[in-house]
Every structure is written in structure tokens, then in C-alpha cells.
Design a protein around this motif. Structure first.
Motif, short mmCIF file in Angstrom:
data_model
loop_
_atom_site.label_atom_id
_atom_site.label_comp_id
_atom_site.label_asym_id
_atom_site.label_seq_id
_atom_site.Cartn_x
_atom_site.Cartn_y
_atom_site.Cartn_z
N UNK A 192 0.86 -1.18 0.00
CA UNK A 192 0.00 0.00 0.00
C UNK A 192 0.90 1.23 0.00
N UNK A 193 0.59 2.19 -0.86
CA UNK A 193 1.34 3.43 -0.91
C UNK A 193 0.67 4.49 -0.04
N UNK A 194 1.44 5.07 0.86
CA UNK A 194 0.91 6.11 1.74
C UNK A 194 0.75 7.43 0.99
N UNK A 195 1.61 7.63 0.00
CA UNK A 195 1.55 8.84 -0.81
C UNK A 195 1.76 8.48 -2.28
N UNK A 196 1.06 9.20 -3.15
CA UNK A 196 1.25 9.02 -4.59
C UNK A 196 1.54 10.39 -5.19
N UNK A 197 2.74 10.54 -5.75
CA UNK A 197 3.17 11.80 -6.33
C UNK A 197 3.12 11.72 -7.86
N UNK A 198 2.40 12.63 -8.47
CA UNK A 198 2.27 12.67 -9.92
C UNK A 198 2.94 13.93 -10.44
N UNK A 199 3.89 13.73 -11.36
CA UNK A 199 4.62 14.88 -11.89
C UNK A 199 4.79 14.74 -13.40
N UNK A 200 5.26 15.78 -14.02
CA UNK A 200 5.55 15.73 -15.45
C UNK A 200 6.91 15.05 -15.65
N UNK A 201 7.32 14.91 -16.91
CA UNK A 201 8.65 14.38 -17.20
C UNK A 201 9.69 15.50 -17.38
N UNK A 202 9.30 16.72 -17.04
CA UNK A 202 10.27 17.83 -17.02
C UNK A 202 11.16 17.61 -15.80
N UNK A 203 12.46 17.57 -16.01
CA UNK A 203 13.35 17.17 -14.93
C UNK A 203 13.62 18.29 -13.93
N UNK A 204 14.25 19.35 -14.41
CA UNK A 204 14.68 20.41 -13.50
C UNK A 204 13.87 21.68 -13.71
N UNK A 205 13.99 22.58 -12.74
CA UNK A 205 13.53 23.94 -12.97
C UNK A 205 14.47 24.56 -13.99
N UNK A 206 14.06 25.64 -14.62
CA UNK A 206 14.78 26.18 -15.78
C UNK A 206 16.23 26.53 -15.48
#
Length: 504
Positions: free
Chosen positions: A404-418
Motif C-alpha cells: 500500500x502506498x501512503x503517498x502518490x506523487x504525480x509529476x511531469x517528465x520535465x526534470x529540472x527547474x529552468x
């Protein structure tokens, strides 16, 4: 300007200029374009412009591999088996097999895609060979007074460059992984490989290959060549029928290998984790057996695994696929990285994660689909919007898992900030949605897959770096051991490795 005066950074900048803009790709797809019969004639012409005829590559004794799941792992296994084959034999110094390996995509650095003897090209090597190809294309354009500078796209250029590298380095064997499909893939200018292999098939790249498994199998079987062994593993029956017909149509001897068990392999510890890797191992063993019989005149007992294959099976490494690690600076966190990006491969990923992470869970917890009180589990996920995100997420929930996952993080495939941009990770082919619509959709789906008694908090982030920073900050606030599963996309896994500065 001389080749030797130009840098790896300049090479990557030029290479990135060959990426097709996302909007153009969408327009081509809507018009019914994309991968088609024009691809190979164009590729052969580009090949001639840098000084080769496709038949020249016959000297590379090529092993050509396609598939939906496991083709990269199979190529890595083949390369490791052949490179390490003579390590236990007396004639190892004189007969050592010099290997070339071409795969895609890369995780952190584009030079991962072209490897010599198991090592990716150095920055100096990459720049040298890149500009040798680039300049030949430039010169050809000038000689023909082309107003528009005609060059192949990103993947085609790297395919050409791989052939050029392997020819210049005089490798004994080139292991070539297909990019997409097979029939019209740029690697398919190969005319006389030593052997062709097809790993497990599934539904993927429907936009280019078709919506059904038989259409996909047709494309994959397009790499078969006359009188060249065509080897595959257990497949859905309709796909297998298509592959057999494609082999028969070109008079290619067809071989379907049986999957080895841990016991039939002598209970060795294969360098790639996960029960599903036994399928890829079985394919790799047969491909190597055929290659060695033809090019080293070594006959094998097909009833057993040659002992000379064992060092390669044990030593093989393939970053970002069923990879588990703990970083010295974050000792409480175990990272589980797997670039699974189809419904079937996500299921295989969860089988591996269950198998590997379950040792942290008391047996009393196992049947409750709950986390151990002392372990917190976090999912970091993304997949492209044209894939079935809902079905992929179903295979990650505790209803299909002991975990069971306590947290699920969804993000883009953009790696770093600019301000921390890495050119190797630039991807113009994907449209960036600043509203994070797809990530928000995944985050909304996730709770609906939980049972009423389960709680799993969701979080949405604009970049991979943001998602990782959240994990690191969160872990500072508690004493729990933390397990983080990163999956859904090889680009996502590569971005995580770049942020965490994990060596490939």
C-alpha cells in the motif's frame, strides 16, 4: 572548424535541433503520417550521404532485437554474455569479443545510447563521431546547393552515428535495438544480420503500429530477413501466428524458445532483478548461442545453459530497470526504479516490487494489504497521456498488490527547474501542459482505486525535481524507513536519476 575543437555540449545542442516539435508530430499523426514506407528509402539515402551502403554493415555481425517489453534488457543481456564469454576460457586474451550496443532511450546522458564493450561513449568520443557524421551531411547539402539543410531526425541521426561508430571501432558484434515497431524503423536498413530476436509483445505505440496485437506483431516481424534465424519467446497466440507467417514469407528459420526457470539456470543470481527477466534471459541465451555457433564455430548442448554464459548473466547491469538502491546521503530511503510503461510491464514491475519490498513487511501484515508500521511507501508516477493511465494505476494499487502506498506523487517528465536545465534531457517532442491537466487527472483517478479503509494522499508537481524535493523534505519530518517506487516512464526514471545524481 575542426572536429577535435568542438565539444560534447555543442554536439548535444546540434542533436537537439533535430528533434521534431510536438505540434508538428501531432499534425503529422492527424494527417495519418508518422512511421511509413518512405522511412527506409530516406534512411538509406542518409546512410549514403555519410559514406556507407547498408550492405557495409553486414560486417558488424548484427544481432537485431525488437519487441514491446524487455527488448532493451534482452540487448543488455546479449551484450554482457558475449563480452564476458571468454573470461573463463584460456583463449580469452586473443578471442575476446568486442561489442557495440545501440539502445534507446537514454536516461541521463544521450551517449548512453551507443556503447563500446559495455561502456557508453566518452564525451570526447561522442563529439568526435557526432561531428564526423554531421559534417558529412552538411557537406552533401552544400554540394547539392540545398536551400533547406536536409538532415535526419533525432533518432535516425543517432542510428546513423551508431553504425558509423561501430564501423570505425571495428566491433565484432553490434547489438541493435529497434526504436519503434520494426518494419519501418530506421535500424531496419540492416540487410544481413546474424540473428533477429523479438521479446514479449503487448499493446504500445498504437498511434504508429495499430490498436491490436496482430497489427503490432506484423510491424515487429518486419525485421525478419531471408535465411536469418528469427527467434522469439512465448507470445499471445494471434501474435505468434503473425510472426510465424512473416518468417515463412521471407524464408527465415523460426525458433520459439522455452522460458528458463531459476533452477534450469543453476540458481544463479542474474544481474537484472525480477521474475519476468527469465523471459529476456531465455531469448538472450538463444541469440548468443546462434551468434557464437556462426562466428566462433562453437557448438553447444542445447539442453543446458553453457557455463561460459554465466559470467555475463551475473554481471549484467541495466540502469533504471528493476533497480534498487540506497544512497549514502539519504540512508533512510530505498529507491526502486523501473521504467515500465505498458500495462503488462507495470504488472511485472509490481510483481518485482512486491517480491523485493515484501521482506520489509511482517507476514501478519501481508494479507492485509497494509504497510508495516515502520515503513512508509511513496509512489512517483507519470505516463504519457496517450497511454492508458487508469489501467496502469490499477496495477499499482494494493488491490493487485501486498503493498500500500501512503503517498502518490504525480509529476511531469520535465526534470529540472529552468535554472538547472540539462541539454541531454531536452525533449521537444512532448507538449508541456503548464496546467498539469494529465497529472491532475491521474491524481483524481488514484483515490477511486483504493478500498474504503485505505488512505493514500496524492500530490501533483510540475517537475521531477519538485517531486523529489517533496520526498526528501517529507522524510526529514519522520523516523520511518521509506521506500520510493518510481515507474511509468523511462524518461521519469532518468529524470529522477539526474536529480539524485545517480550514476548510470
Amino acid at each position: 572548424m575542426q572536429v577535435e575543437n568542438r565539444t560534447y555540449a555543442q554536439a548535444v545542442e546540434c542533436l537537439n535541433s533535430l528533434q521534431t516539435n510536438a505540434a508538428i508530430i501531432e499534425a503529422i499523426n492527424k494527417a495519418g503520417g508518422g512511421i511509413n514506407s518512405r522511412s527506409l528509402p530516406e534512411m538509406r539515402e542518409f546512410c549514403r550521404k555519410i559514406g556507407y551502403e547498408p550492405r557495409d554493415f553486414d560486417s558488424l555481425n548484427i544481432i537485431h532485437v525488437t519487441g514491446t517489453k524487455g527488448k532493451g534488457s534482452t540487448c543488455a543481456l546479449v551484450e554482457s554474455i558475449l563480452r564476458n564469454f571468454y573470461s573463463s576460457r584460456k583463449e580469452s586474451m586473443t578471442n575476446k569479443i568486442r561489442t557495440g550496443l545501440f539502445t534507446s532511450p537514454h536516461l541521463v546522458a544521450v551517449r548512453e545510447r551507443i556503447r563500446l564493450n559495455g561502456s557508453m561513449l566518452s564525451e570526447e568520443q561522442f563529439a568526435k563521431y557526432f561531428f564526423e557524421c554531421w559534417d558529412r551531411l552538411e557537406l552533401n547539402n552544400l554540394q547539392h546547393n540545398f536551400v533547406e539543410q536536409l538532415k535526419p531526425n533525432y533518432f535516425r541521426f543517432l542510428t546513423l552515428m551508431a553504425f558509423h561508430v561501430f564501423m570505425r571501432e571495428k566491433v565484432d558484434v553490434a547489438i541493435m535495438e529497434v526504436g519503434i515497431g520494426g518494419e519501418y524503423d530506421s535500424t531496419n536498413i540492416i540487410e544481413k544480420p546474424t540473428v533477429c530476436g523479438i521479446s514479449s509483445l503487448g499493446i504500445d505505440h498504437q498511434r504508429y503500429l495499430g490498436e491490436t496485437i496482430d497489427l503490432i506483431a506484423w510491424h515487429k516481424g518486419g525485421i525478419f530477413k531471408a535465411n536469418v534465424p528469427a527467434v522469439t519467446v512465448d507470445q499471445p497466440s494471434i501474435a505468434l501466428d503473425v510472426l510465424k507467417k512473416r518468417a515463412k514469407d521471407v524464408n527465415a528459420p523460426f525458433i520459439q524458445v522455452e522460458t528458463h526457470t531459476k533452477e534450469s539456470l543453476g540458481n544463479i543470481n542474474i544481474g537484472l532483478a525480477g521474475q519476468h527477466q527469465l523471459i529476456n534471459v531465455s531469448l538472450a541465451i538463444e541469440l548468443c548461442r546462434i551468434w557464437l555457433e556462426k562466428h566462433r564455430n562453437i557448438k553447444f548442448d542445447i539442453e543446458r545453459v553453457p557455463q561460459e554464459f554465466v559470467p555475463g548473466l551475473v554481471k549484467v547491469r541495466w540502469s533504471g530497470r528493476t533497480q534498487q538502491l540506497v544512497l549514502e546521503k539519504y540512508p533512510k530511503i530505498t529507491w526502486f526504479l523501473d521504467g515500465a510503461h505498458t500495462i503488462e510491464s507495470i504488472q511485472a514491475c509490481m510483481n518485482w516490487f512486491n517480491e523485493t519490498a515484501i521482506s520489509k513487511v511482517d507476514e501478519s501484515q501481508k494479507n492485509k494489504s497494509e504497510s508495516s508500521p515502520n515503513i512508509e511507501r511513496i509512489l512517483i508516477f507519470n505516463c504519457t497521456a496517450n497511454r492508458n493511465g487508469s489501467e496502469m494505476l490499477k496495477n499499482l494499487t494494493s488491490q493487485n498488490s501486498y503493498i500500500h502506498f501512503d503517498h502518490a506523487n504525480f509529476c511531469t517528465n520535465v526534470t529540472f527547474t529552468t535554472n538547472q536545465f540539462k541539454p541531454d534531457l531536452q525533449n521537444n517532442t512532448i507538449r508541456i501542459d503548464e496546467n498539469l491537466t494529465w497529472q491532475k487527472t491521474l491524481a483524481e483517478i488514484w483515490p477511486t482505486l483504493m478500498s474504503r479503509s485505505q488512505k493514500s494522499e496524492t500530490h501533483v508537481f510540475p517537475t521531477i525535481q519538485n517531486a523529489i524535493n517533496w520526498v526528501l523534505e517529507h522524510c526529514k519530518e519522520n523516523e520511518h524507513e521509506v521506500q520510493v517506487l518510481v515507474t511509468g516512464s523511462l524518461h521519469l526514471v532518468g529524470g529522477v536519476m539526474a536529480v539524485l545524481e545517480i550514476d548510470v
